[in-house]
Write a protein that holds these residues in place. Sequence first.
Motif, PDB file in Angstrom:
ATOM      1  N   GLY A   1       0.807  -1.219   0.000  1.00  0.00           N
ATOM      2  CA  GLY A   1       0.000   0.000   0.000  1.00  0.00           C
ATOM      3  C   GLY A   1       0.835   1.261   0.000  1.00  0.00           C
ATOM      4  N   MET A   2       1.982   1.228  -0.692  1.00  0.00           N
ATOM      5  CA  MET A   2       2.895   2.368  -0.700  1.00  0.00           C
ATOM      6  C   MET A   2       3.026   2.968  -2.090  1.00  0.00           C
ATOM      7  N   GLU A   3       3.082   4.290  -2.132  1.00  0.00           N
ATOM      8  CA  GLU A   3       3.310   5.015  -3.385  1.00  0.00           C
ATOM      9  C   GLU A   3       4.718   5.588  -3.352  1.00  0.00           C
ATOM     10  N   PRO A   4       5.560   5.226  -4.307  1.00  0.00           N
ATOM     11  CA  PRO A   4       6.949   5.686  -4.258  1.00  0.00           C
ATOM     12  C   PRO A   4       7.077   7.176  -4.546  1.00  0.00           C
ATOM     13  N   LEU A   5       8.138   7.769  -4.009  1.00  0.00           N
ATOM     14  CA  LEU A   5       8.399   9.176  -4.279  1.00  0.00           C
ATOM     15  C   LEU A   5       9.031   9.385  -5.650  1.00  0.00           C
ATOM     16  N   LEU A   6       9.852   8.432  -6.097  1.00  0.00           N
ATOM     17  CA  LEU A   6      10.568   8.572  -7.363  1.00  0.00           C
ATOM     18  C   LEU A   6      10.393   7.330  -8.224  1.00  0.00           C
ATOM     19  N   ASP A   7      10.499   7.512  -9.523  1.00  0.00           N
ATOM     20  CA  ASP A   7      10.539   6.410 -10.484  1.00  0.00           C
ATOM     21  C   ASP A   7      11.594   6.770 -11.518  1.00  0.00           C
ATOM     22  N   LEU A   8      12.829   6.336 -11.263  1.00  0.00           N
ATOM     23  CA  LEU A   8      13.969   6.711 -12.102  1.00  0.00           C
ATOM     24  C   LEU A   8      14.595   5.521 -12.809  1.00  0.00           C
ATOM     25  N   GLY A   9      13.972   4.354 -12.706  1.00  0.00           N
ATOM     26  CA  GLY A   9      14.531   3.183 -13.358  1.00  0.00           C
ATOM     27  C   GLY A   9      15.787   2.655 -12.690  1.00  0.00           C
ATOM     28  N   LEU A  10      15.987   2.954 -11.428  1.00  0.00           N
ATOM     29  CA  LEU A  10      17.179   2.491 -10.709  1.00  0.00           C
ATOM     30  C   LEU A  10      17.046   1.017 -10.341  1.00  0.00           C
ATOM     31  N   ARG A  11      18.181   0.323 -10.254  1.00  0.00           N
ATOM     32  CA  ARG A  11      18.178  -1.067  -9.786  1.00  0.00           C
ATOM     33  C   ARG A  11      19.531  -1.423  -9.163  1.00  0.00           C
ATOM     34  N   LEU A  12      20.089  -0.471  -8.445  1.00  0.00           N
ATOM     35  CA  LEU A  12      21.439  -0.642  -7.904  1.00  0.00           C
ATOM     36  C   LEU A  12      21.436  -1.217  -6.493  1.00  0.00           C
ATOM     37  N   GLY A  13      20.429  -0.883  -5.695  1.00  0.00           N
ATOM     38  CA  GLY A  13      20.506  -1.216  -4.276  1.00  0.00           C
ATOM     39  C   GLY A  13      21.383  -0.219  -3.549  1.00  0.00           C
ATOM     40  N   GLU A  14      22.016  -0.650  -2.463  1.00  0.00           N
ATOM     41  CA  GLU A  14      22.900   0.185  -1.638  1.00  0.00           C
ATOM     42  C   GLU A  14      22.148   1.247  -0.856  1.00  0.00           C
ATOM     43  N   GLY A  15      20.827   1.370  -1.032  1.00  0.00           N
ATOM     44  CA  GLY A  15      20.080   2.498  -0.483  1.00  0.00           C
ATOM     45  C   GLY A  15      20.055   3.680  -1.425  1.00  0.00           C
ATOM     46  N   SER A  16      20.527   3.481  -2.667  1.00  0.00           N
ATOM     47  CA  SER A  16      20.729   4.612  -3.578  1.00  0.00           C
ATOM     48  C   SER A  16      19.431   5.303  -3.987  1.00  0.00           C
ATOM     49  N   GLY A  17      18.381   4.539  -4.270  1.00  0.00           N
ATOM     50  CA  GLY A  17      17.122   5.161  -4.663  1.00  0.00           C
ATOM     51  C   GLY A  17      16.500   5.944  -3.525  1.00  0.00           C
ATOM     52  N   ALA A  18      16.549   5.387  -2.320  1.00  0.00           N
ATOM     53  CA  ALA A  18      16.010   6.094  -1.158  1.00  0.00           C
ATOM     54  C   ALA A  18      16.842   7.336  -0.841  1.00  0.00           C
ATOM     55  N   ALA A  19      18.159   7.253  -1.041  1.00  0.00           N
ATOM     56  CA  ALA A  19      19.009   8.418  -0.793  1.00  0.00           C
ATOM     57  C   ALA A  19      18.678   9.540  -1.773  1.00  0.00           C
ATOM     58  N   ALA A  20      18.422   9.188  -3.030  1.00  0.00           N
ATOM     59  CA  ALA A  20      18.012  10.214  -3.991  1.00  0.00           C
ATOM     60  C   ALA A  20      16.673  10.823  -3.578  1.00  0.00           C
ATOM     61  N   ALA A  21      15.750   9.978  -3.115  1.00  0.00           N
ATOM     62  CA  ALA A  21      14.441  10.471  -2.681  1.00  0.00           C
ATOM     63  C   ALA A  21      14.561  11.330  -1.425  1.00  0.00           C
ATOM     64  N   ALA A  22      15.573  11.065  -0.601  1.00  0.00           N
ATOM     65  CA  ALA A  22      15.748  11.853   0.618  1.00  0.00           C
ATOM     66  C   ALA A  22      16.034  13.319   0.312  1.00  0.00           C
ATOM     67  N   LEU A  23      16.542  13.597  -0.887  1.00  0.00           N
ATOM     68  CA  LEU A  23      16.723  14.995  -1.282  1.00  0.00           C
ATOM     69  C   LEU A  23      15.374  15.694  -1.387  1.00  0.00           C
ATOM     70  N   LEU A  24      14.331  14.951  -1.773  1.00  0.00           N
ATOM     71  CA  LEU A  24      12.979  15.514  -1.767  1.00  0.00           C
ATOM     72  C   LEU A  24      12.504  15.771  -0.343  1.00  0.00           C
TER      73      LEU A  24
END
Length: 338
Positions: A293-316
Motif C-alpha cells: 500500500g505504498m506510493e513511491p516518491l521517485l521512479d527513475l529506473g534504478l536497480r542498484l541497491g545500496e540504499g541509492s534510490g532512497a538516498a536520492a528520494a531523501a533529497l525531496l
Amino acid sequence: MPLPMPSRDAFRAALAEAPPPDAAAAAAARARDAVLTKPPGALGRLEEIALWHAEWLGPRRGPLRRPQIVVFAGEHGVAARGVSAFPSEVTGQMVANFRTGGAAINQLARVLEASLDVVALAPGLPTADFTARPAMDEAGFLAALNAGWDAVDPEADLLIPGEMGIGATTAAAALCCALFGGAPADWVGRGTGVDDDGLARKTQVVAEALATHGAALSDPLEALRRLGGREMAAMAGAIAGARARRVPVLLDGFICCAAAAALARATPGALAHCRAGHVSAERAHPRLLAALGMEPLLDLGLRLGEGSGAAAAALLVKAALACHHGMASFAEAGVSEG
C-alpha cells in the motif's frame, strides 16, 4: 553484551509495542502548513512528506539535519546456483568500495550530508543454500536482527537502510512469494542483469525453496529466517529499531522492501513510519509496493541497491522540510490571505 532482542518473541513484542505517531506534532505541522505563503496543497506531495516527518519526529521536528544511511552486507549461499550475473566475491569487494568512498551511495550521502555506516555481517560466510535448508539458524537470525537494531542512530532524523549481497534478489523473490502468494515467476526478475537462462534458474530456485520449506513459511519472521539473507534480516531489525526510536524511514528497492514486508506481515502497522523512496526497475517491485500500500516518491529506473534510490528520494524530503520550516507565514510576510 546481551542482545537487545534475546529472542524472536522479544522482537515480536517490540514490534507490537512500538510507539504511535505524535498526534500533537502532527497537528502543529498541519496548522503551520495552513498559514504558509502558498495556496493550500500547492506543494503537493512535499506537504505530505513534511507532515509525515513531523508526526514521527515529534518534538525533534525541523529541517533535515541528521540523516543516516546504513548499508548492510551479507553473502548468500544460493548464489552458487548461478542466479546472478556477478560472482559472490563481489559482495566483499563492494564493502571495501563503500568503505573507501567509491560507490554511488557514497556520492549520494555526500550530497545529502548524511552519515554512512557499513555493516558487514559474517563476512566470508555465506548463508546456507535455502533450497536445501534454512538460510540462517536461529542464533544467526537473531544476531542479524540485533545488528540492524543496534545500527540505528537514535538522534537520526531519517534512516535509509541499504544492502549489498550477490544473490539477494533471488532471496527477496522467494520471500515475497512466501509472504504474498502467486507463482515464482511473478516475483523473479533479472536482478544484476541475468540472461534468459539465468532468469529460468532463479525461478526454479525459488520454486525449490518454497517446496522445501512448505508450511513453515506461513510465519513471516520464520520465512525471513529461512529464505532471507543476513543483510535482509538486519534491514528488518533496523526498520523495527527506527520505529522504536520514532525515526522515520525511507525504504529503498525490491530487496529492502521485501525485508520490510516481513515486518508488515508479522505486525499490522509495523511500517507506519516508512515511506517508499522509489520504485526500482526490478519488475516485481511495483507489485510489492502495491501489496504494501505504498506510493513511491521517485521512479527513475534504478536497480542498484545500496540504499541509492532512497538516498536520492531523501533529497525531496530535505526540500519538503526546508519549505515547511523555512517559509514565512502570511502574517510574517505581510501577504494577504485569499
